[in-house]
Scaffold this active site. Structure first.
Site, PDB file in Angstrom:
ATOM      1  N   LYS A   1      -5.680   3.516  -2.393  1.00 18.60           N
ATOM      2  CA  LYS A   1      -4.959   2.784  -1.341  1.00 18.60           C
ATOM      3  C   LYS A   1      -5.826   2.612  -0.079  1.00 18.60           C
ATOM      4  O   LYS A   1      -5.813   1.546   0.534  1.00 18.60           O
ATOM      5  CB  LYS A   1      -3.643   3.501  -1.001  1.00 18.60           C
ATOM      6  CG  LYS A   1      -2.628   3.530  -2.162  1.00 18.60           C
ATOM      7  CD  LYS A   1      -2.087   2.155  -2.509  1.00 18.60           C
ATOM      8  CE  LYS A   1      -0.887   2.215  -3.453  1.00 18.60           C
ATOM      9  NZ  LYS A   1      -0.387   0.887  -3.826  1.00 18.60           N
TER      10      LYS A   1
ATOM     11  N   SER B   1       0.866  -1.181   0.000  1.00 20.61           N
ATOM     12  CA  SER B   1       0.000   0.000   0.000  1.00 20.61           C
ATOM     13  C   SER B   1       0.900   1.227   0.000  1.00 20.61           C
ATOM     14  O   SER B   1       1.811   1.341  -0.830  1.00 20.61           O
ATOM     15  CB  SER B   1      -0.924  -0.055   1.218  1.00 20.61           C
ATOM     16  OG  SER B   1      -1.731   1.086   1.278  1.00 20.61           O
TER      17      SER B   1
ATOM     18  N   TYR C   1      -5.075   8.869  -5.623  1.00 16.33           N
ATOM     19  CA  TYR C   1      -4.112   7.825  -5.222  1.00 16.33           C
ATOM     20  C   TYR C   1      -4.478   7.309  -3.828  1.00 16.33           C
ATOM     21  O   TYR C   1      -4.546   6.093  -3.591  1.00 16.33           O
ATOM     22  CB  TYR C   1      -2.701   8.428  -5.235  1.00 16.33           C
ATOM     23  CG  TYR C   1      -1.594   7.471  -4.822  1.00 16.33           C
ATOM     24  CD1 TYR C   1      -1.439   6.235  -5.443  1.00 16.33           C
ATOM     25  CD2 TYR C   1      -0.673   7.820  -3.827  1.00 16.33           C
ATOM     26  CE1 TYR C   1      -0.413   5.368  -5.074  1.00 16.33           C
ATOM     27  CE2 TYR C   1       0.357   6.972  -3.456  1.00 16.33           C
ATOM     28  CZ  TYR C   1       0.480   5.734  -4.084  1.00 16.33           C
ATOM     29  OH  TYR C   1       1.493   4.884  -3.717  1.00 16.33           O
TER      30      TYR C   1
HETATM   31  N1  LIG Z   1       8.354   4.141  -4.393  1.00 16.10           N
HETATM   32  C1  LIG Z   1       7.653   4.775  -3.485  1.00 16.10           C
HETATM   33  O1  LIG Z   1       8.052   5.824  -2.976  1.00 16.10           O
HETATM   34  C2  LIG Z   1       6.345   4.186  -2.988  1.00 16.10           C
HETATM   35  C3  LIG Z   1       5.810   4.727  -1.815  1.00 16.10           C
HETATM   36  C4  LIG Z   1       4.621   4.219  -1.315  1.00 16.10           C
HETATM   37  C5  LIG Z   1       3.998   3.192  -1.983  1.00 16.10           C
HETATM   38  N2  LIG Z   1       4.529   2.691  -3.117  1.00 16.10           N
HETATM   39  C6  LIG Z   1       3.799   1.601  -3.781  1.00 16.10           C
HETATM   40  O2  LIG Z   1       4.689   0.557  -4.083  1.00 16.10           O
HETATM   41  C7  LIG Z   1       4.232  -0.151  -5.230  1.00 16.10           C
HETATM   42  C8  LIG Z   1       5.410  -0.339  -6.172  1.00 16.10           C
HETATM   43  O3  LIG Z   1       5.895   0.931  -6.554  1.00 16.10           O
HETATM   44  P1  LIG Z   1       7.407   1.121  -7.022  1.00 16.10           P
HETATM   45  O4  LIG Z   1       7.989   2.192  -6.238  1.00 16.10           O
HETATM   46  O5  LIG Z   1       8.055  -0.171  -7.093  1.00 16.10           O
HETATM   47  O6  LIG Z   1       7.122   1.716  -8.491  1.00 16.10           O
HETATM   48  P2  LIG Z   1       7.743   1.347  -9.903  1.00 16.10           P
HETATM   49  O7  LIG Z   1       9.208   1.187  -9.801  1.00 16.10           O
HETATM   50  O8  LIG Z   1       7.194   2.354 -10.846  1.00 16.10           O
HETATM   51  O9  LIG Z   1       7.106  -0.087 -10.237  1.00 16.10           O
HETATM   52  C9  LIG Z   1       5.735  -0.205 -10.402  1.00 16.10           C
HETATM   53  C10 LIG Z   1       5.373  -1.524 -11.046  1.00 16.10           C
HETATM   54  O10 LIG Z   1       3.961  -1.520 -11.241  1.00 16.10           O
HETATM   55  C11 LIG Z   1       3.627  -1.866 -12.562  1.00 16.10           C
HETATM   56  N3  LIG Z   1       2.739  -0.817 -13.083  1.00 16.10           N
HETATM   57  C12 LIG Z   1       2.973   0.509 -13.133  1.00 16.10           C
HETATM   58  N4  LIG Z   1       1.960   1.138 -13.742  1.00 16.10           N
HETATM   59  C13 LIG Z   1       1.069   0.192 -14.090  1.00 16.10           C
HETATM   60  C14 LIG Z   1      -0.178   0.228 -14.762  1.00 16.10           C
HETATM   61  N5  LIG Z   1      -0.707   1.367 -15.238  1.00 16.10           N
HETATM   62  N6  LIG Z   1      -0.824  -0.918 -14.941  1.00 16.10           N
HETATM   63  C15 LIG Z   1      -0.313  -2.082 -14.499  1.00 16.10           C
HETATM   64  N7  LIG Z   1       0.891  -2.183 -13.871  1.00 16.10           N
HETATM   65  C16 LIG Z   1       1.559  -1.046 -13.673  1.00 16.10           C
HETATM   66  C17 LIG Z   1       4.898  -1.886 -13.399  1.00 16.10           C
HETATM   67  O11 LIG Z   1       4.983  -3.174 -13.986  1.00 16.10           O
HETATM   68  P3  LIG Z   1       5.167  -3.426 -15.560  1.00 16.10           P
HETATM   69  O12 LIG Z   1       5.428  -2.115 -16.221  1.00 16.10           O
HETATM   70  O13 LIG Z   1       6.320  -4.374 -15.648  1.00 16.10           O
HETATM   71  O14 LIG Z   1       3.878  -4.054 -15.948  1.00 16.10           O
HETATM   72  C18 LIG Z   1       6.017  -1.736 -12.378  1.00 16.10           C
HETATM   73  O15 LIG Z   1       6.781  -2.906 -12.282  1.00 16.10           O
HETATM   74  C19 LIG Z   1       3.087   0.659  -5.818  1.00 16.10           C
HETATM   75  O16 LIG Z   1       1.863   0.022  -5.504  1.00 16.10           O
HETATM   76  C20 LIG Z   1       3.177   2.002  -5.100  1.00 16.10           C
HETATM   77  O17 LIG Z   1       1.914   2.597  -4.940  1.00 16.10           O
HETATM   78  C21 LIG Z   1       5.690   3.168  -3.647  1.00 16.10           C
END
Ligand SMILES: NC(=O)c1ccc[n+]([C@@H]2O[C@H](COP(=O)([O-])OP(=O)(O)OC[C@H]3O[C@@H](n4cnc5c(N)ncnc54)[C@H](OP(=O)(O)O)[C@@H]3O)[C@@H](O)[C@H]2O)c1
Length: 295
Positions: free
Chosen positions: A155, A137, A151
């Site tokens: 969540k 989340s 967003y």
């Molecule tokens: N990084 C942060 O600061 C942060 C903070 C709080 C929460 N989060 C949460 O952590 C999770 C992972 O984020 P991350 O930081 O790893 O981001 P990321 O590096 O952008 O990776 C996101 C992944 O989600 C998939 N994705 C992105 N957009 C999509 C779409 N429109 N439809 C389907 N799949 C999609 C992509 O997979 P493919 O392109 O390979 O399909 C990608 O591998 C998310 O749920 C995000 O809300 C992240």
């Protein structure tokens, strides 16, 4: 070191960021990992070690309406033990500037996507009498900052599903964990989506100039500053998660696991705000039940 794969992990969004780090951490301790991506070729080039370390790519977009059927096949074919829903993105924009289409698109990925995957994994986990359903989340799953309503709604909504689910499936030995990362150093900020309607070239309409919306938009778009203020290390987060699952903490000792100092502050801020609201309204609330002698 275990020689046989210990458990089978299904990780959505394993090509990048937190999903990729969790996949690597699970592979390191010899779990079998199935990673979903929308584009296997791109995933292979962004994470080439995945396949060589034993990971298996599955082309699957959780946002598509047939994703439940696809996840069901994967859950059975690979006998999934641990589901990690990581795929997601953030839509940043003021309530007034955001179209219903933009909200639906966000919900398809961040709400319906993980829901489809979780529902598809439940039957096999129930049959086995064990399993872990893990939601990546966000701090936005518990606090809704300006310009982050869509967003946060995705969540908050999917957290509610998991909070309820955790109680429903406890009798079947299935554990649920909601992971709430703060800001982590992944490609995530560069993939944020902003309102695209007429007059929204800056991401907000002029009426929101000099308001918290403009401030949040500036913060969200400043990638140079982001590299400095974002402190979360995805590899440390991934190791913490794998340890939580392997040691059986997830789902019994706690439901929510914040990650990052910033997210600890978010939780403290939210708890204090809820407490303050309750103190301010307790008397009113206590006065709205039927009078005992009316019954
Ligand atoms: N990084 C942060 O600061 C942060 C903070 C709080 C929460 N989060 C949460 O952590 C999770 C992972 O984020 P991350 O930081 O790893 O981001 P990321 O590096 O952008 O990776 C996101 C992944 O989600 C998939 N994705 C992105 N957009 C999509 C779409 N429109 N439809 C389907 N799949 C999609 C992509 O997979 P493919 O392109 O390979 O399909 C990608 O591998 C998310 O749920 C995000 O809300 C992240």
């Amino acid at each position: 070191m275990r020689t046989e794969p210990y458990q089978t992990w299904l990780i959505t969004g394993a090509s990048s960021g937190l999903g990729k780090a969790i996949a690597a951490a699970a592979l390191t301790v010899n779990h079998r990992v199935i990673g979903t991506t929308r584009d296997v070729e791109k995933a292979e080039s962004s994470y080439p070690e995945f396949a060589s370390d034993g990971g298996i790519w599955v082309c699957l977009d959780p946002a598509q309406h047939d994703a439940y059927e696809r996840f069901s096949e994967v859950a059975v074919d690979y006998n999934v033990d641990v589901l990690v829903n990581s795929a997601g993105y953030a839509f940043i924009g003021a309530v007034e500037d955001t179209s219903e289409e933009e909200i639906r698109a966000q919900m398809e990925v961040n709400f319906y996507g993980p829901l489809r995957a979780a529902r598809a994994c439940l039957p096999i986990m129930r049959e086995k009498g064990s399993g872990h359903i893990i939601l990546i989340s966000s701090g936005a799953g518990i606090i809704a900052r300006p310009a982050r309503s869509t967003y946060a709604a995705s969540k908050f909504g999917i957290e509610a599903i998991h909070e309820s689910l955790s109680q429903e499936v406890k009798p079947f030995g299935i554990k649920v964990l909601i992971v709430e990362p703060g800001a982590f150093r992944t490609p995530f900020p560069g993939r944020q989506v902003f309102p695209s309607g007429d007059g929204l070239e800056k991401g907000y309409s002029n009426v929101y100039k000099d308001t918290p919306v403009e401030e949040m938009m500036a913060l969200s778009k400043d990638m140079d500053a982001a590299t400095k203020w974002i402190k979360g290390d995805p590899e440390k987060a991934a190791r913490a998660l794998v340890v939580a699952v392997d040691n059986g903490y997830a789902g019994y000792g706690f439901l929510r696991m914040p990650l990052g100092r910033d997210c600890v502050r978010v939780l403290e801020e939210k708890i204090a705000a809820l407490q303050a609201d309750l103190e301010a309204t307790r008397e009113v609330a206590m006065g709205t039940d039927v009078d005992v002698d009316e019954e």
